[in-house]
Scaffold this motif. Sequence first.
Motif, PDB file in Angstrom:
ATOM      1  N   ASN A 181      -7.625   9.694  -1.702  1.00 12.24           N
ATOM      2  CA  ASN A 181      -6.796   9.525  -2.552  1.00 12.24           C
ATOM      3  C   ASN A 181      -7.017   8.285  -3.601  1.00 12.24           C
ATOM      4  N   PHE A 182      -8.021   7.599  -3.318  1.00 13.06           N
ATOM      5  CA  PHE A 182      -8.492   6.727  -4.303  1.00 13.06           C
ATOM      6  C   PHE A 182      -9.467   7.150  -5.349  1.00 13.06           C
ATOM      7  N   ALA A 183      -9.421   7.049  -6.553  1.00 16.66           N
ATOM      8  CA  ALA A 183     -10.524   7.344  -7.734  1.00 16.66           C
ATOM      9  C   ALA A 183     -11.684   6.968  -7.218  1.00 16.66           C
ATOM     10  N   LEU A 184     -12.894   7.605  -7.499  1.00 11.84           N
ATOM     11  CA  LEU A 184     -14.186   7.435  -7.276  1.00 11.84           C
ATOM     12  C   LEU A 184     -14.990   7.075  -8.267  1.00 11.84           C
ATOM     13  N   LYS A 185     -15.687   5.932  -8.512  1.00 14.14           N
ATOM     14  CA  LYS A 185     -16.567   5.938  -9.583  1.00 14.14           C
ATOM     15  C   LYS A 185     -17.926   5.106  -9.227  1.00 14.14           C
ATOM     16  N   LYS A 186     -18.552   5.036 -10.431  1.00 12.89           N
ATOM     17  CA  LYS A 186     -20.132   4.403 -10.081  1.00 12.89           C
ATOM     18  C   LYS A 186     -19.785   2.996  -9.657  1.00 12.89           C
ATOM     19  N   LEU A 187     -20.413   2.431  -8.691  1.00  6.27           N
ATOM     20  CA  LEU A 187     -20.436   0.990  -8.498  1.00  6.27           C
ATOM     21  C   LEU A 187     -20.578   0.104  -9.616  1.00  6.27           C
ATOM     22  N   ASN A 216      -0.578   1.347  -8.073  1.00 10.18           N
ATOM     23  CA  ASN A 216       1.104   1.733  -7.852  1.00 10.18           C
ATOM     24  C   ASN A 216       1.431   1.819  -6.316  1.00 10.18           C
ATOM     25  N   GLN A 217       2.514   2.286  -6.111  1.00 11.85           N
ATOM     26  CA  GLN A 217       3.121   2.344  -4.990  1.00 11.85           C
ATOM     27  C   GLN A 217       2.623   3.128  -3.940  1.00 11.85           C
ATOM     28  N   SER A 218       1.912   4.422  -4.394  1.00  8.51           N
ATOM     29  CA  SER A 218       1.006   5.141  -3.747  1.00  8.51           C
ATOM     30  C   SER A 218      -0.066   4.604  -3.228  1.00  8.51           C
ATOM     31  N   ASN A 219      -0.678   3.885  -4.072  1.00 12.95           N
ATOM     32  CA  ASN A 219      -2.073   2.993  -3.656  1.00 12.95           C
ATOM     33  C   ASN A 219      -1.878   2.213  -2.484  1.00 12.95           C
ATOM     34  N   LEU A 220      -0.732   1.515  -2.582  1.00  9.98           N
ATOM     35  CA  LEU A 220      -0.311   0.496  -1.306  1.00  9.98           C
ATOM     36  C   LEU A 220       0.068   1.298  -0.245  1.00  9.98           C
ATOM     37  N   ALA A 221       0.879   2.423  -0.230  1.00  9.51           N
ATOM     38  CA  ALA A 221       1.058   3.408   0.939  1.00  9.51           C
ATOM     39  C   ALA A 221      -0.141   3.983   1.457  1.00  9.51           C
ATOM     40  N   GLU A 222      -1.288   4.211   0.605  1.00 11.20           N
ATOM     41  CA  GLU A 222      -2.466   4.926   1.410  1.00 11.20           C
ATOM     42  C   GLU A 222      -3.088   3.772   1.992  1.00 11.20           C
ATOM     43  N   LEU A 223      -3.088   2.260   1.466  1.00 11.04           N
ATOM     44  CA  LEU A 223      -4.029   1.357   2.111  1.00 11.04           C
ATOM     45  C   LEU A 223      -3.020   0.905   3.303  1.00 11.04           C
ATOM     46  N   ALA A 224      -1.775   1.014   3.800  1.00 12.57           N
ATOM     47  CA  ALA A 224      -1.090   0.727   4.549  1.00 12.57           C
ATOM     48  C   ALA A 224      -1.376   1.655   5.513  1.00 12.57           C
ATOM     49  N   LYS A 225      -1.593   2.938   5.234  1.00 16.49           N
ATOM     50  CA  LYS A 225      -1.673   3.735   6.498  1.00 16.49           C
ATOM     51  C   LYS A 225      -3.362   3.554   7.059  1.00 16.49           C
ATOM     52  N   PHE A 226      -4.164   2.998   6.221  1.00 16.64           N
ATOM     53  CA  PHE A 226      -5.458   2.889   6.671  1.00 16.64           C
ATOM     54  C   PHE A 226      -5.699   1.729   7.664  1.00 16.64           C
ATOM     55  N   ILE A 227      -4.710   0.575   7.273  1.00 18.15           N
ATOM     56  CA  ILE A 227      -5.092  -0.670   8.179  1.00 18.15           C
ATOM     57  C   ILE A 227      -4.720  -0.463   9.919  1.00 18.15           C
ATOM     58  N   THR A 228      -5.575  -1.009  10.442  1.00 18.88           N
ATOM     59  CA  THR A 228      -5.164  -1.072  12.104  1.00 18.88           C
ATOM     60  C   THR A 228      -5.256  -2.597  12.364  1.00 18.88           C
ATOM     61  N   PRO A 229      -5.040  -2.965  13.740  1.00 15.34           N
ATOM     62  CA  PRO A 229      -5.268  -4.079  13.993  1.00 15.34           C
ATOM     63  C   PRO A 229      -6.382  -4.766  14.203  1.00 15.34           C
ATOM     64  N   LYS A 230      -7.507  -4.061  13.932  1.00 13.43           N
ATOM     65  CA  LYS A 230      -8.907  -4.554  13.841  1.00 13.43           C
ATOM     66  C   LYS A 230      -9.404  -4.627  12.411  1.00 13.43           C
TER      67      LYS A 230
END
Length: 245
Positions: A35-41, A76-90
């Motif tokens: 759900n993050f936009a993808l662009k050229k590096l 935005n808040q949805s970006n924060l929520a997406e990142l939060a779901k992605f983070i683990t203790p490692k």
Amino acid sequence: IFFAPLHSGITEIYSPECTEIKTVLGSLKVGKINNFALKKLPQEHAFGNHLPFLFKLQNSIKNKPLVYPIFVGNYNQSNLAELAKFITPKTLIIVSTDLSHIGERFNFTPAEKQEKLDQDILKAIENLNLSELEQAYKGVGQTVCGIKPLKLLIKLLNNLPLLNIELKNIFYDNSQNIDSLSDSSVGYGVVAGQAELWQLSEQDKAAILKFTKNYFNYLLIPSLPKPMLKTVADKLPNPYGVFVT
């Protein structure tokens, strides 16, 4: 996860669409966040300067975890929520930024010493305090390039169920000591730390499921004893809801 600012003027937050980045040392394996936009590096030095370090880091770990570059414009808040779901203790989070830019070429010539101004920025990061960061950012003439990644980090960490977090300012320097207003200097620093992320154990999950079933029985048959779940609730660092299927 690597947060980098954007000097190119792009205003959104995005990930590179590639799966590897070639460096002089070898290929860095990178991943994408859903759900993050993808662009050229982009040709972004705030990320490129770290490539040798990231390559060495990736190859020093047995399973070679992916690096997730995030180029931070507006979020935005949805970006924060997406990142939060992605983070683990490692998860390791790295934010790339410089500090104050002093001199006539930057239109910022403060009366105070550069180190004093930069230490205010580093202290705000250490405290994970957004209002302190905003105040310190104004104090350095709004010249910190990675202010958006820094804000994103603070908002992200303040919204995670963390049991404990310790950050420490471990290094500071600048590019040169200024003798006249025609000189220029950029500040640099390192803040590092470790957080303990709270998670439910399998035993706790089983207890919550059992409690939920018992609670529905109680709602249907009020004569049954009302079930309690204090053993799990006491472990929560903050009030949270639990979704049970």
